[in-house]
Design a protein around this motif. Structure first.
Motif, PDB file in Angstrom:
ATOM      1  N   SER A 160      -1.406 -14.377   1.295  1.00 45.06           N
ATOM      2  CA  SER A 160      -2.247 -15.252   0.293  1.00 45.06           C
ATOM      3  C   SER A 160      -2.822 -16.349   0.801  1.00 45.06           C
ATOM      4  O   SER A 160      -2.561 -16.722   2.217  1.00 45.06           O
ATOM      5  CB  SER A 160      -1.511 -15.534  -0.787  1.00 45.06           C
TER       6      SER A 160
ATOM      7  N   THR B 277       7.115  -8.016 -10.955  1.00 43.04           N
ATOM      8  CA  THR B 277       5.885  -7.911 -11.475  1.00 43.04           C
ATOM      9  C   THR B 277       5.477  -9.367 -12.438  1.00 43.04           C
ATOM     10  O   THR B 277       6.218 -10.426 -12.379  1.00 43.04           O
ATOM     11  CB  THR B 277       5.854  -7.046 -12.767  1.00 43.04           C
TER      12      THR B 277
ATOM     13  N   ASN C 141      -1.571  -6.723 -15.313  1.00 40.33           N
ATOM     14  CA  ASN C 141      -1.603  -7.077 -13.901  1.00 40.33           C
ATOM     15  C   ASN C 141      -0.918  -6.027 -12.953  1.00 40.33           C
ATOM     16  O   ASN C 141       0.227  -6.131 -12.818  1.00 40.33           O
ATOM     17  CB  ASN C 141      -1.134  -8.446 -13.680  1.00 40.33           C
TER      18      ASN C 141
ATOM     19  N   HIS D 161      -0.413  -5.897  -9.770  1.00 43.75           N
ATOM     20  CA  HIS D 161       0.090  -6.288  -8.489  1.00 43.75           C
ATOM     21  C   HIS D 161       1.668  -6.149  -8.796  1.00 43.75           C
ATOM     22  O   HIS D 161       2.153  -6.598  -9.459  1.00 43.75           O
ATOM     23  CB  HIS D 161      -0.369  -7.633  -8.200  1.00 43.75           C
TER      24      HIS D 161
ATOM     25  N   ASN E 132       4.341  -3.915  -1.119  1.00 41.35           N
ATOM     26  CA  ASN E 132       3.659  -4.356  -1.928  1.00 41.35           C
ATOM     27  C   ASN E 132       2.456  -3.823  -2.356  1.00 41.35           C
ATOM     28  O   ASN E 132       2.003  -3.117  -1.537  1.00 41.35           O
ATOM     29  CB  ASN E 132       3.301  -5.823  -1.519  1.00 41.35           C
ATOM     30  N   GLY E 133       2.032  -3.797  -3.516  1.00 40.81           N
ATOM     31  CA  GLY E 133       0.574  -2.861  -3.901  1.00 40.81           C
ATOM     32  C   GLY E 133       0.377  -2.948  -5.313  1.00 40.81           C
ATOM     33  O   GLY E 133       0.729  -3.899  -6.025  1.00 40.81           O
ATOM     34  N   LYS E 134      -0.499  -2.027  -5.559  1.00 35.94           N
ATOM     35  CA  LYS E 134      -1.010  -2.011  -6.833  1.00 35.94           C
ATOM     36  C   LYS E 134      -0.511  -0.693  -7.753  1.00 35.94           C
ATOM     37  O   LYS E 134      -0.481   0.127  -6.973  1.00 35.94           O
ATOM     38  CB  LYS E 134      -2.730  -2.104  -7.008  1.00 35.94           C
TER      39      LYS E 134
ATOM     40  N   GLU F 108      -0.064  -1.693  -0.309  1.00 35.73           N
ATOM     41  CA  GLU F 108      -1.021  -2.472   0.464  1.00 35.73           C
ATOM     42  C   GLU F 108      -0.539  -3.190   1.816  1.00 35.73           C
ATOM     43  O   GLU F 108      -0.927  -3.697   2.631  1.00 35.73           O
ATOM     44  CB  GLU F 108      -1.875  -3.385  -0.600  1.00 35.73           C
TER      45      GLU F 108
END
Length: 206
Positions: free
Chosen positions: A4, A50, A97, A99, A117-119, A154
């Motif tokens: 990030s 989450t 959300n 993510h 990690n991902g969507k 991701e």
């Protein structure tokens, strides 16, 4: 670079950029390699992070037999959602959300962890089976998935072993799908009856 804007800002402020970039370059993938897939399929529990649309977070625990998290290829995994307490905390967050962060840790043998990690998106059991008919179907009584969370990968990277405690697996009888209060843990933390802001005021009796 992965990570990030906040990570990169603090790496610069605390002068850890060189170490961080080495980790990104050596350990962080945008997909699952074969060893990661094998690791996921060997796991019987996971921690799911989450957040809702305002960024308020929730961390939840998921468990099942080894391989309960399905690997759907290099870039997708899916974990089952069973009948629970009806709150839908994780699913509710995902609906706002997408993510998610999944942490899998082997506390018994290898003492190593994997972050994925991902969507995410939510699919009903029948809908995912129509796409992936090879999903496992040998469920214990009371453990048939109602729906699945499919995560597009991701980031995938190691969680180092140096502070992971070693534990021993002990066989136990599990009451999957039960509504029995005692078997579910009852009011272990003595929360029942405690006043809280969302409780309706009780009418006073004469």
């Amino acid at each position: 670079m992965p990570g990030s804007a906040g990570e990169h800002l603090l790496q610069s402020a605390y002068e850890t950029e060189r170490r961080a970039h080495k980790f990104y370059n050596d350990q962080v993938l945008d997909h699952l390699n074969e060893r990661m897939k094998e690791f996921i399929l060997s796991m019987s529990m996971a921690f799911i992070a989450t957040a809702d649309g305002h960024g308020e977070c929730d961390s939840s625990f998921r468990a099942g037999p080894k391989g309960f998290i399905e690997v759907l290829g290099d870039r997708h995994v899916a974990y089952p959602e069973y009948r629970g307490n009806g709150v839908m905390a994780s699913l509710g967050n995902i609906s706002e959300n997408p993510h998610v962060g999944i942490l899998l840790i082997d506390f018994v043998d290898e003492l190593i962890g994997l972050h994925v990690n991902g969507k995410a998106r939510i699919l009903e059991d029948s809908d995912l089976r129509a796409i992936h008919p090879g999903l496992r179907s040998d469920f214990e009584r009371g453990r048939k998935p109602e729906r699945w969370v499919v995560v597009q990968v991701e980031e995938a990277y190691i969680h180092c072993r140096k502070h992971i405690p070693r534990m021993a697996f002990v066989s136990r009888e599990r009451s999957w799908g039960t509504d029995d209060v005692k078997r579910k843990g009852g009011d272990y933390f003595a929360a029942k009856g405690t006043a809280r802001p969302w409780h309706e005021p009780q009418p006073q009796q004469d």
